[in-house]
Design a protein around this motif. Structure first.
Motif, PDB file in Angstrom:
ATOM      1  N   ASP A 147       2.705  45.792 -22.131  1.00  0.00           N
ATOM      2  CA  ASP A 147       1.672  46.799 -22.344  1.00  0.00           C
ATOM      3  C   ASP A 147       0.524  46.229 -22.223  1.00  0.00           C
ATOM      4  O   ASP A 147      -0.589  46.791 -21.738  1.00  0.00           O
ATOM      5  CB  ASP A 147       1.868  47.181 -23.775  1.00  0.00           C
ATOM      6  CG  ASP A 147       3.182  47.691 -24.162  1.00  0.00           C
ATOM      7  OD1 ASP A 147       3.699  48.824 -23.278  1.00  0.00           O
ATOM      8  OD2 ASP A 147       3.783  47.739 -25.122  1.00  0.00           O
ATOM      9  N   MET A 148       0.174  44.844 -22.451  1.00  0.00           N
ATOM     10  CA  MET A 148      -0.970  44.244 -22.425  1.00  0.00           C
ATOM     11  C   MET A 148      -1.533  44.041 -20.733  1.00  0.00           C
ATOM     12  O   MET A 148      -2.662  44.181 -20.540  1.00  0.00           O
ATOM     13  CB  MET A 148      -1.079  42.793 -22.929  1.00  0.00           C
ATOM     14  CG  MET A 148      -0.495  43.024 -24.579  1.00  0.00           C
ATOM     15  SD  MET A 148      -1.585  43.899 -25.598  1.00  0.00           S
ATOM     16  CE  MET A 148      -0.811  45.304 -25.648  1.00  0.00           C
ATOM     17  N   LYS A 149      -0.510  43.916 -20.101  1.00  0.00           N
ATOM     18  CA  LYS A 149      -0.748  43.881 -18.796  1.00  0.00           C
ATOM     19  C   LYS A 149      -1.124  45.041 -18.071  1.00  0.00           C
ATOM     20  O   LYS A 149      -2.062  45.233 -17.363  1.00  0.00           O
ATOM     21  CB  LYS A 149       0.469  43.228 -17.978  1.00  0.00           C
ATOM     22  CG  LYS A 149       0.825  41.957 -18.210  1.00  0.00           C
ATOM     23  CD  LYS A 149       2.045  41.202 -17.669  1.00  0.00           C
ATOM     24  CE  LYS A 149       2.369  39.813 -18.156  1.00  0.00           C
ATOM     25  NZ  LYS A 149       3.806  39.350 -17.501  1.00  0.00           N
ATOM     26  N   ARG A 152      -4.601  45.705 -18.977  1.00  0.00           N
ATOM     27  CA  ARG A 152      -5.591  44.908 -18.033  1.00  0.00           C
ATOM     28  C   ARG A 152      -5.628  45.439 -16.601  1.00  0.00           C
ATOM     29  O   ARG A 152      -6.895  45.543 -16.127  1.00  0.00           O
ATOM     30  CB  ARG A 152      -5.087  43.495 -17.815  1.00  0.00           C
ATOM     31  CG  ARG A 152      -5.062  42.312 -19.026  1.00  0.00           C
ATOM     32  CD  ARG A 152      -6.605  42.227 -19.305  1.00  0.00           C
ATOM     33  NE  ARG A 152      -6.859  41.162 -20.207  1.00  0.00           N
ATOM     34  CZ  ARG A 152      -8.074  40.745 -20.696  1.00  0.00           C
ATOM     35  NH1 ARG A 152      -9.335  41.380 -20.294  1.00  0.00           N
ATOM     36  NH2 ARG A 152      -8.209  39.881 -21.799  1.00  0.00           N
ATOM     37  N   GLY A 158      -6.645  45.727 -24.377  1.00  0.00           N
ATOM     38  CA  GLY A 158      -5.102  45.772 -24.850  1.00  0.00           C
ATOM     39  C   GLY A 158      -5.082  45.215 -26.409  1.00  0.00           C
ATOM     40  O   GLY A 158      -5.585  44.167 -26.615  1.00  0.00           O
ATOM     41  N   GLY A 160      -2.627  44.383 -29.189  1.00  0.00           N
ATOM     42  CA  GLY A 160      -1.223  43.836 -29.250  1.00  0.00           C
ATOM     43  C   GLY A 160      -0.833  43.856 -31.038  1.00  0.00           C
ATOM     44  O   GLY A 160      -1.481  43.648 -31.973  1.00  0.00           O
ATOM     45  N   LEU A 171       1.566  37.886 -26.577  1.00  0.00           N
ATOM     46  CA  LEU A 171       0.869  38.739 -26.638  1.00  0.00           C
ATOM     47  C   LEU A 171      -0.793  38.428 -25.923  1.00  0.00           C
ATOM     48  O   LEU A 171      -1.199  38.957 -24.825  1.00  0.00           O
ATOM     49  CB  LEU A 171       0.555  39.710 -27.712  1.00  0.00           C
ATOM     50  CG  LEU A 171       2.014  40.484 -28.193  1.00  0.00           C
ATOM     51  CD1 LEU A 171       1.852  41.266 -29.522  1.00  0.00           C
ATOM     52  CD2 LEU A 171       2.418  41.626 -27.268  1.00  0.00           C
ATOM     53  N   ALA A 176      -3.590  40.483 -24.208  1.00  0.00           N
ATOM     54  CA  ALA A 176      -4.193  40.982 -25.543  1.00  0.00           C
ATOM     55  C   ALA A 176      -5.480  40.561 -25.659  1.00  0.00           C
ATOM     56  O   ALA A 176      -5.987  39.363 -25.795  1.00  0.00           O
ATOM     57  CB  ALA A 176      -3.140  40.968 -26.407  1.00  0.00           C
ATOM     58  N   ASP A 177      -6.652  41.420 -26.192  1.00  0.00           N
ATOM     59  CA  ASP A 177      -7.871  41.306 -26.560  1.00  0.00           C
ATOM     60  C   ASP A 177      -7.657  41.025 -28.082  1.00  0.00           C
ATOM     61  O   ASP A 177      -8.753  40.226 -28.439  1.00  0.00           O
ATOM     62  CB  ASP A 177      -8.867  42.490 -26.237  1.00  0.00           C
ATOM     63  CG  ASP A 177      -9.348  42.526 -24.564  1.00  0.00           C
ATOM     64  OD1 ASP A 177     -10.002  42.020 -24.134  1.00  0.00           O
ATOM     65  OD2 ASP A 177      -8.230  43.241 -24.116  1.00  0.00           O
ATOM     66  N   VAL A 179      -4.876  40.861 -31.341  1.00  0.00           N
ATOM     67  CA  VAL A 179      -3.159  41.087 -32.075  1.00  0.00           C
ATOM     68  C   VAL A 179      -3.480  41.109 -33.441  1.00  0.00           C
ATOM     69  O   VAL A 179      -4.164  40.188 -34.224  1.00  0.00           O
ATOM     70  CB  VAL A 179      -2.606  39.980 -31.739  1.00  0.00           C
ATOM     71  CG1 VAL A 179      -1.162  40.096 -32.060  1.00  0.00           C
ATOM     72  CG2 VAL A 179      -2.447  39.688 -30.286  1.00  0.00           C
TER      73      VAL A 179
END
Length: 200
Positions: A147-149, A152, A158, A160, A171, A176-177, A179
């Motif tokens: 999901d994080m990819k 991006r 993203g 998380g 994540l 992820a920016d 979490v």
């Protein structure tokens, strides 16, 4: 309100009890042993990838059809919303982008009385990124490194959540920016989270 993409399994709902029940019923009907708990705890790849661990290649498609036929009866009512999910959807203009078939994803949303106009199913990786771009999402919330990819790839933050089987470190490593432990955090700090990568 911000247009935000949400993953479904282990982000909005704890799908493990229902998925475990479906796999258990599949074992009963087919005679093919599936470690239901193990399978339910490694969500992320397409269903057929998991089924290939238990069925010979020529039986995977048939097994997938059986799984999806059993899912509404054995899974929907067993699966709870995760903490903060309802509030997160109500605080945003949500779009749901998931690896599940769209009609199964909508069954979950309808079961909880959640209104989501756009649901994109059968999406992974670059497919999720494409849907995020098409729907104008400003961020994507998910529990899986994939999901994080996807966030991006779509050029958006993203966010998380560690409600699934992946850690904060995993994540963050996937891009992820930010979490957070669960979606309850989005109720009070959602908009600020889009501006800052600093954790809570």
């Amino acid at each position: 309100m911000a247009v935000i993409g949400f993953d479904l399994d282990m982000t909005l709902i704890d799908s493990r009890p229902g998925i475990e029940a479906v796999y258990t019923e599949m074992t009963r009907r087919t005679g093919v042993f599936i470690d239901a708990r193990l399978a339910a705890n490694r969500l992320g790849p397409p269903l057929e990838t998991e089924l290939a661990e238990w069925f010979p290649p020529e039986q995977v498609d048939e097994a997938a059809e059986l799984y999806r036929a059993l899912y509404p009866e054995f899974a929907i009512e067993r699966i709870p919303l995760l903490p903060g999910a309802r509030e997160a959807l109500e605080a945003t203009t949500p779009v749901v982008i998931t690896g599940k078939k769209e009609h199964l994803a909508r069954l979950h949303l309808d079961h909880f009385g959640l209104s989501v106009e756009h649901v994109v199913g059968w999406a992974w990786g670059e497919g999720k990124a494409e849907a995020l771009r098409e729907l104008g999402a400003e961020a994507y919330v998910g529990d899986h490194p994939g999901d994080m990819k996807a966030a991006r790839l779509a050029g958006i933050p993203g966010l998380g959540v560690t409600t699934g089987s992946h850690s904060e470190e995993e994540l963050l490593s996937a891009g992820a920016d930010r979490v957070v432990p669960d979606l309850t955090w989005l109720r009070t700090a959602f908009l600020d989270s889009l501006k800052s990568p600093v954790g809570p």
